[in-house]
Design a protein around this motif. Structure first.
Motif, PDB file in Angstrom:
ATOM      1  N   ILE A 152       1.188   3.766   7.011  1.00 51.88           N
ATOM      2  CA  ILE A 152       0.821   4.867   7.901  1.00 51.88           C
ATOM      3  C   ILE A 152       2.018   5.359   8.699  1.00 51.88           C
ATOM      4  N   MET A 153       2.752   4.444   9.307  1.00 52.04           N
ATOM      5  CA  MET A 153       3.861   4.819  10.176  1.00 52.04           C
ATOM      6  C   MET A 153       4.957   5.518   9.377  1.00 52.04           C
ATOM      7  N   LYS A 154       5.479   6.596   9.930  1.00 50.69           N
ATOM      8  CA  LYS A 154       6.394   7.459   9.189  1.00 50.69           C
ATOM      9  C   LYS A 154       7.827   6.944   9.175  1.00 50.69           C
ATOM     10  N   LEU A 155       8.233   6.217  10.208  1.00 47.49           N
ATOM     11  CA  LEU A 155       9.630   5.808  10.316  1.00 47.49           C
ATOM     12  C   LEU A 155       9.967   4.678   9.359  1.00 47.49           C
ATOM     13  N   LEU A 156      11.157   4.760   8.759  1.00 41.53           N
ATOM     14  CA  LEU A 156      11.704   3.670   7.961  1.00 41.53           C
ATOM     15  C   LEU A 156      13.187   3.547   8.298  1.00 41.53           C
ATOM     16  N   GLU A 157      13.559   2.450   8.968  1.00 43.84           N
ATOM     17  CA  GLU A 157      14.967   2.190   9.238  1.00 43.84           C
ATOM     18  C   GLU A 157      15.603   1.612   7.975  1.00 43.84           C
ATOM     19  N   VAL A 158      16.589   2.320   7.452  1.00 46.92           N
ATOM     20  CA  VAL A 158      17.325   1.866   6.273  1.00 46.92           C
ATOM     21  C   VAL A 158      18.606   1.227   6.800  1.00 46.92           C
ATOM     22  N   VAL A 159      18.682  -0.097   6.690  1.00 48.66           N
ATOM     23  CA  VAL A 159      19.758  -0.833   7.358  1.00 48.66           C
ATOM     24  C   VAL A 159      20.890  -1.104   6.378  1.00 48.66           C
ATOM     25  N   ARG A 160      22.054  -0.620   6.752  1.00 45.03           N
ATOM     26  CA  ARG A 160      23.263  -0.764   5.937  1.00 45.03           C
ATOM     27  C   ARG A 160      24.017  -2.015   6.398  1.00 45.03           C
ATOM     28  N   GLY A 164       7.419   9.275   1.427  1.00 45.15           N
ATOM     29  CA  GLY A 164       6.971  10.166   2.486  1.00 45.15           C
ATOM     30  C   GLY A 164       7.366   9.689   3.859  1.00 45.15           C
ATOM     31  N   LYS A 165       8.414   8.869   3.928  1.00 42.47           N
ATOM     32  CA  LYS A 165       8.865   8.320   5.201  1.00 42.47           C
ATOM     33  C   LYS A 165      10.024   9.146   5.773  1.00 42.47           C
ATOM     34  N   GLN A 166      10.245   8.956   7.061  1.00 42.27           N
ATOM     35  CA  GLN A 166      11.404   9.535   7.729  1.00 42.27           C
ATOM     36  C   GLN A 166      12.485   8.468   7.797  1.00 42.27           C
ATOM     37  N   PRO A 167      13.537   8.578   6.972  1.00 39.84           N
ATOM     38  CA  PRO A 167      14.575   7.554   7.002  1.00 39.84           C
ATOM     39  C   PRO A 167      15.562   7.778   8.136  1.00 39.84           C
ATOM     40  N   ARG A 172       0.834  -1.210   0.000  1.00 40.63           N
ATOM     41  CA  ARG A 172       0.000   0.000   0.000  1.00 40.63           C
ATOM     42  C   ARG A 172       0.865   1.256   0.000  1.00 40.63           C
ATOM     43  N   ALA A 173       1.976   1.218   0.735  1.00 42.72           N
ATOM     44  CA  ALA A 173       2.869   2.378   0.784  1.00 42.72           C
ATOM     45  C   ALA A 173       3.458   2.663  -0.586  1.00 42.72           C
TER      46      ALA A 173
END
Length: 693
Positions: free
Chosen positions: A438-446, A466-469, A311-312
């Motif tokens: 819906i949730m804004k956070l997105l952990e981008v894992v290196r 529209g996420k907060q990385p 959906r995102a």
């Protein structure tokens, strides 16, 4: 006057004459922040227009926006003249009409400046709003007075207290803008002035449109509830109510209130978080321009999380190919997605055209080959290492070399997951939080071998969604879940030592969290953490304190809301303390030989915060988080931490050092064997809580 004349740029505002019309063009890249130089330039430009005998003036922005807001870097010190109300007073006193020509965004002080002009026109797609409430303040240059006089008090109260951004197409019928301009914006503004006599029109001199007392009271009640009664929300409501009074005294009241609020600890905390969020999307040595194009995505796994991720992507306009294990599972998942899309349209959250476009962009497959045309594929299957390794191997076999392989794992070691691949450098983690759309956070894992351009792609994709990385390195639970596990463990130890679950939850929500840890556990399902504990059982130190209570709850079939019982009973629909849980707790205390003791709400709060802060310091010491402020961003955007406190490390930096040390010592004593003390003092000393870009 029929000729074009020009003068050198006045600081950040260029002045020129287009015939009889003065043009003031703000040029303060990248977003035309309303700095002191901009304010000074507008005042000087209006004076030059008067000297040139201008019959009108156009105020517009160069680059990508009008004004994206005031320069928040100035807000920790005294504001220099001219302040924004001085600029607006200069515009209002000009003998000619001034048109604000808006494009991109006109936010905060930018919109207040436009409201101080006589007229406003906007390019299609322009976004306008007053976001000051989200930064712990109120509009301080007439926003609470001029906006309601144009659109009405109820609507103004709603927009201000929600810190809402609305498109120009919505602002037009409200009366916030006077016209939309489809073509060249400057030409349109000049034509607007020439089309009809445009006398001076001061919005401060208008009276708000008539509306019923009932409508106003309903708007105030809704704003107060949504704003959780924060002081700045209360003040915004009060001042909007007063917009039926003579403007002068209320504008002075508004400015005084704004000045007091901008210097408050709450506003400082929110500004700190604002800049932390801006920093979190960048990593030293990673060139954003190296990001690969992502035009089509694949999602493996059509469960709750997989559907949320799909959906995102669909909401961002990306075609999605969903893969499931068999035809029946695929049809169930696709049906669920289409129903969700239809539900959004039915509630008016998206248009029917948008719903149709999203449904048409969705397809499915039961074969990995069906994902071959995707630029990025993310797996969202069961949290099992063997299963995930098998999925990644299948993806590598069918995807072209430049395609990115992502995992949504919440806890597992991505380095191990990618260890059997020929090209592990194209693997990264994209840890979404449920519900993923819906949730804004997105952990981008290196991961250890993630290529720089792959990480850059993950960060760009996050912004497109529209996420907060926030970038994390590989670790058990990454940043957020690692800290949350320490927080939850401390909460469980508090219960074992004498606190009640409902007492802990009440203390946490009183502190400002959205929910308490036990209510959260019941909502997400106790079996998730149970599976993690069972996975870790073989390596658990037998001498460490271990709380068996959640295991006993799971063994009794109490898995949370989905089974009607967990830490609480849900027979009535609402969470209720349960004697059966109290009995399980009492038995655990007896087996551990614990005599329960009393805890105050403040003790509970400070012990839980100590657990969070200590674990954050350990993460930073290990290099799992890039910077200390990233921890604040994760907790505020993904775990319900109260934004007005700025994040847990910002909060800790405001505490008395001796009191915080005492809390950390108590944490160490109560956790006992195996406790690791993080370098909290050093982390806090290095924490950037200032207001800088």
């Amino acid at each position: 006057m029929n000729t074009r004349t020009a003068t050198p740029s006045t600081g950040k505002v260029a002045f020129r004459m287009e015939g009889s019309i003065a043009v003031l063009e703000i040029d303060n890249p990248p977003v035309n922040a309303g700095s002191h130089a901009v304010r000074e330039g507008v005042v000087t430009g209006i004076a030059k227009a008067g000297e040139a005998g201008a019959e009108g003036a156009v105020l517009l922005g160069a680059g990508r926006s009008f004004i994206a807001g005031s320069d928040l870097r100035e807000f920790n010190k005294a504001l220099a003249w001219p302040e924004l109300p001085d600029v607006i007073a200069t515009i209002e006193a000009a003998p000619f009409p001034v048109v604000a020509a808006l494009h991109g965004v006109a936010l905060g002080g930018g919109l207040e400046l436009a409201l101080g002009c006589d007229y406003r026109i906007a390019a299609p797609g322009t976004m306008v709003g007053l976001p000051e409430v989200s930064l712990g303040m109120i509009p301080g240059a007439g926003g609470t007075q001029r906006l309601p006089r144009l659109i009405g008090r109820s609507k103004a109260m709603d927009l201000i207290c929600r810190a809402a951004r609305i498109p120009a197409s919505e602002a037009l019928p409200l009366g916030l803008v006077d016209a939309l301009c489809e073509g060249d914006l400057l030409e349109g503004a000049i034509a607007f002035l020439a089309a009809a006599p445009r006398p001076k029109r001061l919005s401060r001199a208008l009276m708000p449109p008539e509306e019923t007392d009932e409508a106003l009271e309903a708007a105030a009640a809704a704003a107060l509830k949504r704003g959780k009664g924060r002081p700045n929300v209360v003040e915004a409501i009060r001042l909007v109510r007063a917009s039926t009074q003579e403007a002068g005294p209320v504008l002075a009241d508004e400015r005084e209130t704004f000045q007091k609020l901008r210097k408050s600890p709450e506003a400082h905390a929110l500004r700190s978080l604002f800049f932390a969020e801006r920093r979190a999307g960048s990593v030293a040595g990673i060139d954003p321009k190296s990001a690969r194009a992502v035009r089509r995505v694949g999602v493996v796994g059509g469960g709750t999380m997989g559907q949320g991720i799909a959906r995102a992507f669909l909401a961002a306009g990306l075609p999605v190919v969903l893969m499931e294990r068999d035809g029946a599972a695929l049809e169930t998942a696709l049906a669920g997605l289409r129903a969700a899309i239809e539900g959004q349209a039915g509630k008016g959250r998206i248009t029917e055209a948008e719903a149709t476009a999203r449904s048409e962009a969705l397809s499915g497959t039961v074969e990995a080959d069906g994902l071959a045309g995707c630029d990025l594929v993310i797996e969202a299957v069961f949290e099992d290492m063997a299963v995930k390794k098998q999925v990644l191997a299948r993806l590598e076999a069918v995807l072209p070399p430049e395609a990115i392989i992502a995992t949504n794992t919440s806890y597992l070691d991505i380095d191990e997951m990618a260890s059997g691949l020929a090209n592990p450098e194209r693997v990264l983690g994209l840890h979404f939080f449920s519900p993923a759309d819906i949730m804004k956070l997105l952990e981008v894992v290196r991961a250890a071998k993630t290529a720089p351009e792959v990480l850059a792609t993950g960060l760009k994709l996050a912004r497109n969604l529209g996420k907060q990385p926030v970038v994390a390195r590989v670790a058990e639970g990454f940043i957020g879940n690692r800290i949350y596990a320490a927080y939850r463990r401390r909460a469980e130890l508090l219960v074992l030592d004498g606190a009640r679950p409902e007492q802990v939850d009440a203390a946490v929500t009183d502190f400002g969290f959205a929910m308490g840890p036990f209510a959260v556990a019941d909502m997400s399902g106790l079996d998730i953490a149970w599976a993690m504990r069972k996975r870790q059982a073989a390596t658990r130190d037998p001498a460490a304190r271990y709380v068996t209570i959640p295991d006993r709850l799971c063994e009794a079939g109490r898995l949370g809301r989905k089974t009607g019982a967990g830490w609480y009973d849900y027979a009535s629909g609402a969470a209720q303390p349960d004697p059966a849980v109290a009995a399980i707790i009492a038995e655990a205390r007896e087996r551990a030989g614990i005599t329960p003791r009393d805890f105050t709400a403040e003790e509970i709060q400070h012990q839980l915060m100590a657990a969070i802060v200590n674990e954050a310091a350990l993460l930073l010491e290990e290099g799992v988080a890039v910077r200390a402020s990233d921890v604040d961003v994760v907790l505020a955007n993904g775990y319900g931490f109260p934004r007005w406190r700025g994040g847990p490390l910002h909060w800790a930096a405001q505490q008395e050092a001796a009191a915080l040390e005492a809390d950390l010592n108590e944490l160490a004593r109560d956790v006992g064997h195996g406790h690791r003390a993080g370098p909290v003092a050093r982390v806090l000393a290095e924490l950037d809580t200032g207001n800088e870009s």
